[in-house]
Scaffold this motif. Structure first.
Motif, PDB file in Angstrom:
ATOM      1  N   PHE A   1      49.123  99.999  44.880  1.00  0.00           N
ATOM      2  CA  PHE A   1      49.260 101.340  44.487  1.00  0.00           C
ATOM      3  C   PHE A   1      49.795 102.063  45.712  1.00  0.00           C
ATOM      4  O   PHE A   1      49.459 101.803  46.823  1.00  0.00           O
ATOM      5  CB  PHE A   1      48.138 101.810  43.937  1.00  0.00           C
ATOM      6  CG  PHE A   1      46.999 101.679  44.901  1.00  0.00           C
ATOM      7  CD1 PHE A   1      46.428 102.537  45.785  1.00  0.00           C
ATOM      8  CD2 PHE A   1      46.306 100.352  44.570  1.00  0.00           C
ATOM      9  CE1 PHE A   1      45.193 102.354  46.596  1.00  0.00           C
ATOM     10  CE2 PHE A   1      44.967 100.303  45.265  1.00  0.00           C
ATOM     11  CZ  PHE A   1      44.527 101.329  46.280  1.00  0.00           C
ATOM     12  N   TYR A   2      50.648 103.212  45.794  1.00  0.00           N
ATOM     13  CA  TYR A   2      51.350 104.104  46.694  1.00  0.00           C
ATOM     14  C   TYR A   2      51.593 103.315  48.004  1.00  0.00           C
ATOM     15  O   TYR A   2      51.166 103.651  49.240  1.00  0.00           O
ATOM     16  CB  TYR A   2      50.240 105.011  47.191  1.00  0.00           C
ATOM     17  CG  TYR A   2      49.816 105.769  45.927  1.00  0.00           C
ATOM     18  CD1 TYR A   2      50.896 106.872  45.236  1.00  0.00           C
ATOM     19  CD2 TYR A   2      48.451 105.856  45.497  1.00  0.00           C
ATOM     20  CE1 TYR A   2      50.289 107.526  44.380  1.00  0.00           C
ATOM     21  CE2 TYR A   2      48.249 106.691  44.226  1.00  0.00           C
ATOM     22  CZ  TYR A   2      49.031 107.479  43.764  1.00  0.00           C
ATOM     23  OH  TYR A   2      48.763 108.284  42.671  1.00  0.00           O
ATOM     24  N   GLY A   3      52.174 102.053  48.006  1.00  0.00           N
ATOM     25  CA  GLY A   3      52.832 101.301  49.029  1.00  0.00           C
ATOM     26  C   GLY A   3      51.821 100.448  49.619  1.00  0.00           C
ATOM     27  O   GLY A   3      51.714  99.884  50.696  1.00  0.00           O
ATOM     28  N   ILE A   4      50.436 100.497  49.111  1.00  0.00           N
ATOM     29  CA  ILE A   4      49.142  99.651  49.660  1.00  0.00           C
ATOM     30  C   ILE A   4      48.915  98.476  48.839  1.00  0.00           C
ATOM     31  O   ILE A   4      49.253  98.395  47.567  1.00  0.00           O
ATOM     32  CB  ILE A   4      47.998 100.613  49.504  1.00  0.00           C
ATOM     33  CG1 ILE A   4      47.907 101.833  50.306  1.00  0.00           C
ATOM     34  CG2 ILE A   4      46.819  99.598  49.923  1.00  0.00           C
ATOM     35  CD1 ILE A   4      47.145 102.865  50.091  1.00  0.00           C
ATOM     36  N   ILE A   5      48.831  97.372  49.373  1.00  0.00           N
ATOM     37  CA  ILE A   5      48.510  96.086  48.761  1.00  0.00           C
ATOM     38  C   ILE A   5      47.220  95.540  49.021  1.00  0.00           C
ATOM     39  O   ILE A   5      46.926  95.837  50.170  1.00  0.00           O
ATOM     40  CB  ILE A   5      49.563  95.117  49.405  1.00  0.00           C
ATOM     41  CG1 ILE A   5      51.049  95.324  49.066  1.00  0.00           C
ATOM     42  CG2 ILE A   5      49.235  93.469  48.491  1.00  0.00           C
ATOM     43  CD1 ILE A   5      51.919  94.514  49.594  1.00  0.00           C
ATOM     44  N   ILE A   6      46.406  95.483  47.853  1.00  0.00           N
ATOM     45  CA  ILE A   6      45.082  94.905  48.095  1.00  0.00           C
ATOM     46  C   ILE A   6      44.889  93.464  47.755  1.00  0.00           C
ATOM     47  O   ILE A   6      45.431  92.970  46.714  1.00  0.00           O
ATOM     48  CB  ILE A   6      44.311  95.576  47.098  1.00  0.00           C
ATOM     49  CG1 ILE A   6      44.297  97.155  47.104  1.00  0.00           C
ATOM     50  CG2 ILE A   6      42.545  95.252  47.261  1.00  0.00           C
ATOM     51  CD1 ILE A   6      43.618  97.743  48.584  1.00  0.00           C
ATOM     52  N   ARG A   7      44.280  92.588  48.867  1.00  0.00           N
ATOM     53  CA  ARG A   7      44.277  91.141  48.479  1.00  0.00           C
ATOM     54  C   ARG A   7      42.607  90.739  48.734  1.00  0.00           C
ATOM     55  O   ARG A   7      42.172  91.507  49.492  1.00  0.00           O
ATOM     56  CB  ARG A   7      45.011  90.453  49.516  1.00  0.00           C
ATOM     57  CG  ARG A   7      46.832  90.888  49.516  1.00  0.00           C
ATOM     58  CD  ARG A   7      47.594  90.061  50.297  1.00  0.00           C
ATOM     59  NE  ARG A   7      48.894  90.259  49.921  1.00  0.00           N
ATOM     60  CZ  ARG A   7      49.684  89.285  49.744  1.00  0.00           C
ATOM     61  NH1 ARG A   7      49.004  88.009  50.189  1.00  0.00           N
ATOM     62  NH2 ARG A   7      50.750  89.435  49.551  1.00  0.00           N
TER      63      ARG A   7
ATOM     64  N   ILE B   1      46.735  96.291  52.897  1.00  0.00           N
ATOM     65  CA  ILE B   1      47.869  96.376  53.735  1.00  0.00           C
ATOM     66  C   ILE B   1      48.769  97.378  53.352  1.00  0.00           C
ATOM     67  O   ILE B   1      49.089  97.666  52.181  1.00  0.00           O
ATOM     68  CB  ILE B   1      48.792  95.149  53.570  1.00  0.00           C
ATOM     69  CG1 ILE B   1      47.989  93.807  53.849  1.00  0.00           C
ATOM     70  CG2 ILE B   1      50.152  94.856  54.312  1.00  0.00           C
ATOM     71  CD1 ILE B   1      47.443  93.058  52.642  1.00  0.00           C
ATOM     72  N   TYR B   2      49.390  98.253  54.572  1.00  0.00           N
ATOM     73  CA  TYR B   2      49.964  99.477  54.323  1.00  0.00           C
ATOM     74  C   TYR B   2      50.870  99.417  55.366  1.00  0.00           C
ATOM     75  O   TYR B   2      50.650  99.597  56.470  1.00  0.00           O
ATOM     76  CB  TYR B   2      49.099 100.646  54.230  1.00  0.00           C
ATOM     77  CG  TYR B   2      49.941 102.013  54.196  1.00  0.00           C
ATOM     78  CD1 TYR B   2      50.624 102.313  52.850  1.00  0.00           C
ATOM     79  CD2 TYR B   2      50.022 102.840  55.138  1.00  0.00           C
ATOM     80  CE1 TYR B   2      51.066 103.389  52.792  1.00  0.00           C
ATOM     81  CE2 TYR B   2      50.764 103.977  55.135  1.00  0.00           C
ATOM     82  CZ  TYR B   2      51.238 104.351  53.538  1.00  0.00           C
ATOM     83  OH  TYR B   2      51.927 105.411  53.425  1.00  0.00           O
TER      84      TYR B   2
END
Length: 84
Positions: free
Chosen positions: A7-13, A29-30
């Motif tokens: 979301f909004y250019g943020i990746i959650i891993r 990660i942003y």
């Protein structure tokens, strides 16, 4: 490392090797910035995110905290809804 949400250019891993990666946390990660945030508190335990991105991730985590802990404990990957 599976992607839990974007979301909004943020990746959650999240990594799934619990024994080597405690306390329970996610990786956000942003752009060039990467941080590990503790699931229970939302605090950054390693790395850096700009304040606005950090606030968005913490808001998302507060919505999905129980689901994130369940994923961590069971290691059953699933995607979670993005922040809208």
């Amino acid at each position: 490392m599976p992607v839990i949400s974007r979301f909004y250019g943020i990746i959650i891993r999240m990594y799934f090797l619990q024994s080597e990666h405690n306390p329970p946390h996610i990786h956000a990660i942003y752009g060039e910035d990467v941080a590990a945030l503790e699931i229970q508190t939302g605090n950054i335990i390693e790395g850096y995110l700009p304040p606005k991105a950090k606030a968005l991730v913490q808001e998302w985590m507060s919505i999905h905290r129980d689901e994130l802990l369940n994923i961590w404990e069971t290691q059953n990957f699933k995607s979670l809804e993005p922040l809208e």
